[in-house]
Enzyme design. Sequence first.
Site, PDB file in Angstrom:
ATOM      1  CE  LYS A 121      -1.869  -1.821   3.836  1.00  0.00           C
ATOM      2  NZ  LYS A 121      -1.774  -3.236   3.433  1.00  0.00           N
ATOM      3  CD  GLU A 143      -9.633  -5.340  -6.602  1.00  0.00           C
ATOM      4  OE1 GLU A 143     -10.073  -4.894  -7.376  1.00  0.00           O
ATOM      5  OE2 GLU A 143      -9.980  -5.016  -5.326  1.00  0.00           O
ATOM      6  CB  VAL A 146      -8.643  -2.374  -0.324  1.00  0.00           C
ATOM      7  CG1 VAL A 146      -9.987  -2.166   0.375  1.00  0.00           C
ATOM      8  CG2 VAL A 146      -7.903  -0.936  -0.418  1.00  0.00           C
ATOM      9  CB  ALA A 148      -6.933 -10.182   0.241  1.00  0.00           C
ATOM     10  N   GLY A 201       0.209 -15.308   9.187  1.00  0.00           N
ATOM     11  CA  GLY A 201       0.452 -14.536   8.115  1.00  0.00           C
ATOM     12  C   GLY A 201      -0.674 -13.604   7.787  1.00  0.00           C
ATOM     13  CD  GLU A 204       0.016  -4.887   6.736  1.00  0.00           C
ATOM     14  OE1 GLU A 204       1.063  -4.531   5.803  1.00  0.00           O
ATOM     15  OE2 GLU A 204      -0.818  -5.234   5.793  1.00  0.00           O
ATOM     16  CG  ASP A 215      -2.871  -2.413   7.267  1.00  0.00           C
ATOM     17  OD1 ASP A 215      -2.192  -2.193   5.988  1.00  0.00           O
ATOM     18  OD2 ASP A 215      -3.746  -3.316   7.140  1.00  0.00           O
ATOM     19  CE  LYS A 219      -5.885  -3.442   4.335  1.00  0.00           C
ATOM     20  NZ  LYS A 219      -6.113  -4.593   4.874  1.00  0.00           N
ATOM     21  N   GLY A 333      -5.028 -13.134   3.618  1.00  0.00           N
ATOM     22  CA  GLY A 333      -4.790 -14.372   3.311  1.00  0.00           C
ATOM     23  C   GLY A 333      -3.736 -14.370   2.184  1.00  0.00           C
TER      24      GLY A 333
END
Length: 355
Positions: A121, A143, A146, A148, A201, A204, A215, A219, A333
Amino acid sequence: MREIRVILFGLGRVGRALVEEARRAPFSLKFVGVFDSTGGAVAPNGLSDRELQELVDAKGADKSIASLPGGLPYEEAVAELPGLFASGPGVLLDLTAAGDTLVPLIRAALDAGWGAVLANKLPLVGPLDLFREFTSTGRLRYEATVGAGTPVIALLEYLLNSGDVVKSIQGMVSGTLGYLLAACEGGMPLSQAVREAWEKGYTEPHPAQDLLGLDIARKALILARTLGLPVELHEIKADPLCSADLADLPPQEFLAALARDDGELARRIAGAKRRGRTLRYLLRVGEDGCWVGLREVEMASLLARARGNITVLEISTERFGSTPLVVYGPGSGLRETACGVLADIGQLRARLGQR
Ligand SMILES: NC(=O)c1ccc[n+]([C@@H]2O[C@H](COP(=O)([O-])OP(=O)(O)OC[C@H]3O[C@@H](n4cnc5c(N)ncnc54)[C@H](OP(=O)(O)O)[C@@H]3O)[C@@H](O)[C@H]2O)c1
């Protein structure tokens, strides 16, 4: 064009998922450069499947590209980029956690008629002029930044291209905070929930980025700018879920110190429960202002029913009137993020080489 040349920056968790997921794409990727923070492997005719897999395996085993046979030190590998840009169209991928350090390379790629696809980002949340410079090329896509792989940006483009006016976007976009709140509502202490999410995972690379609301504010900023709103990051008010002074600690120390904030969140969850509600970390973007923060929502609402790793956005537009368009899908993810990147690469195919 069935084969697309790509230069991949970032062979971390998302980068490796991208290599894996690309095998299912309806086009093939020719990796002409693969970089980590130490160096790059450059192959103007494309790395072979075996060479690429060796890089993936080496990174999975925590090795650095510069130390591998065929790996060049970072600056030397970067010096090869103008030649790669000049030798035909392609797409530069920023799947790094490198802040905005790739901005000059993204600019060089776009200037050369290449496309750029970002899961990172940071290059999008600096000065508004930079965002406008990049997006005005029509060859920068983002894409995965925001929601995933849940199509949010593409949907906004669809609405805007039809001449509709998006009045507001409200909901949850950070899968990480949704996941954490669901775990805490189930009785888990915040610090334990954050550690588990980090290990899977979902957070961040530094989990404080999620907990400070920074974060999700980023977004919100990306959504606002996609709508054409002239907003800077500092204009988005963000409520933190952890004490601000912990954020400077390295991830492991941060995770250990976070236990001191467990009680505050547990109290807020219990208070909402007493009022027959639940807590969600929401964002709102609109001409009337942009904010992100913890809010109580009614138990019967869609936001309350969305638990865990989910993105839910209500998009209110002029044409849709009192019936907002609702997007509901996975919020984060590795595979999902890689899919968002692949969809963007596919979208760029027709535009490559056009200046
Ligand atoms: N995880 C998710 O669900 C998700 C969802 C949406 C977006 N994202 C974004 O995707 C990006 C990558 O996330 P991740 O989880 O894959 O992070 P990660 O596992 O930490 O990997 C980051 C990679 O970037 C590399 N890198 C750092 N600086 C670089 C530079 N200057 N040039 C080239 N490579 C550089 C690192 O190299 P070394 O290996 O040498 O350190 C590493 O390979 C982040 O920006 C994240 O915000 C993630």
